[in-house]
Design a protein around this motif. Structure first.
Motif, mmCIF file in Angstrom:
data_model
loop_
_atom_site.group_PDB
_atom_site.id
_atom_site.type_symbol
_atom_site.label_atom_id
_atom_site.label_comp_id
_atom_site.label_asym_id
_atom_site.label_seq_id
_atom_site.Cartn_x
_atom_site.Cartn_y
_atom_site.Cartn_z
ATOM 1 N N GLU A 156 2.208 5.928 50.040
ATOM 2 C CA GLU A 156 1.758 6.903 49.025
ATOM 3 C C GLU A 156 0.464 6.443 48.367
ATOM 4 O O GLU A 156 -0.477 7.222 48.194
ATOM 5 N N GLN A 196 0.825 21.311 48.558
ATOM 6 C CA GLN A 196 2.121 20.764 48.168
ATOM 7 C C GLN A 196 2.541 19.620 49.087
ATOM 8 O O GLN A 196 3.166 18.650 48.637
ATOM 9 N N ALA A 197 2.181 19.715 50.375
ATOM 10 C CA ALA A 197 2.503 18.628 51.310
ATOM 11 C C ALA A 197 1.784 17.351 50.896
ATOM 12 O O ALA A 197 2.382 16.276 50.871
ATOM 13 N N LYS A 242 3.441 15.844 47.899
ATOM 14 C CA LYS A 242 4.679 15.156 48.279
ATOM 15 C C LYS A 242 4.380 13.801 48.912
ATOM 16 O O LYS A 242 5.064 12.820 48.637
ATOM 17 N N TRP A 243 3.362 13.746 49.759
ATOM 18 C CA TRP A 243 3.000 12.474 50.385
ATOM 19 C C TRP A 243 2.594 11.459 49.330
ATOM 20 O O TRP A 243 2.966 10.295 49.401
ATOM 21 N N THR A 261 7.796 11.741 48.061
ATOM 22 C CA THR A 261 8.945 12.610 48.326
ATOM 23 C C THR A 261 8.863 13.245 49.711
ATOM 24 O O THR A 261 9.780 13.946 50.116
ATOM 25 N N GLY A 262 7.768 12.987 50.399
ATOM 26 C CA GLY A 262 7.584 13.468 51.766
ATOM 27 C C GLY A 262 6.735 12.464 52.524
ATOM 28 O O GLY A 262 6.063 11.631 51.925
ATOM 29 N N THR A 263 6.777 12.552 53.828
ATOM 30 C CA THR A 263 6.007 11.639 54.676
ATOM 31 C C THR A 263 5.262 12.455 55.725
ATOM 32 O O THR A 263 5.866 13.301 56.382
ATOM 33 N N PRO A 264 3.963 12.186 55.881
ATOM 34 C CA PRO A 264 3.218 12.925 56.905
ATOM 35 C C PRO A 264 3.689 12.536 58.302
ATOM 36 O O PRO A 264 4.079 11.391 58.541
ATOM 37 N N ASP A 265 3.641 13.497 59.225
ATOM 38 C CA ASP A 265 3.985 13.172 60.603
ATOM 39 C C ASP A 265 2.817 12.411 61.231
ATOM 40 O O ASP A 265 1.760 12.239 60.621
#
Length: 66
Positions: free
Chosen positions: A19, A45-46, A49-50, A54-58
């Motif tokens: 992050e 929003q992506a 999140k990264w 709370t999210g992870t990029p592919d």
């Protein structure tokens, strides 16, 4: 031994989370989350999140960020 331990401790302290790395990369480029999202082809929003963890990029998005 003491020097090696100090170097190892220093390196441990300097490690950034994914992050933090994403946020720093974006800020060093001088772009907003919205602009980064546009350049990569994802939503703002992506990116949020990264950067919040709370999210992870592919893998494709990680390559685009790099």
């Amino acid at each position: 031994m003491r020097v090696a331990r100090k170097v190892r401790n220093f390196m441990e302290e300097k490690k950034m989370t994914l992050e933090e790395q994403i946020r720093n990369c974006r800020k060093q480029a001088g772009i907003s989350q919205e602009k980064m999202a546009e350049l990569i082809g994802v939503s703002r929003q992506a990116v949020t999140k990264w950067e919040n963890g709370t999210g992870t990029p592919d893998i494709e998005n990680l390559v685009a960020i790099a």
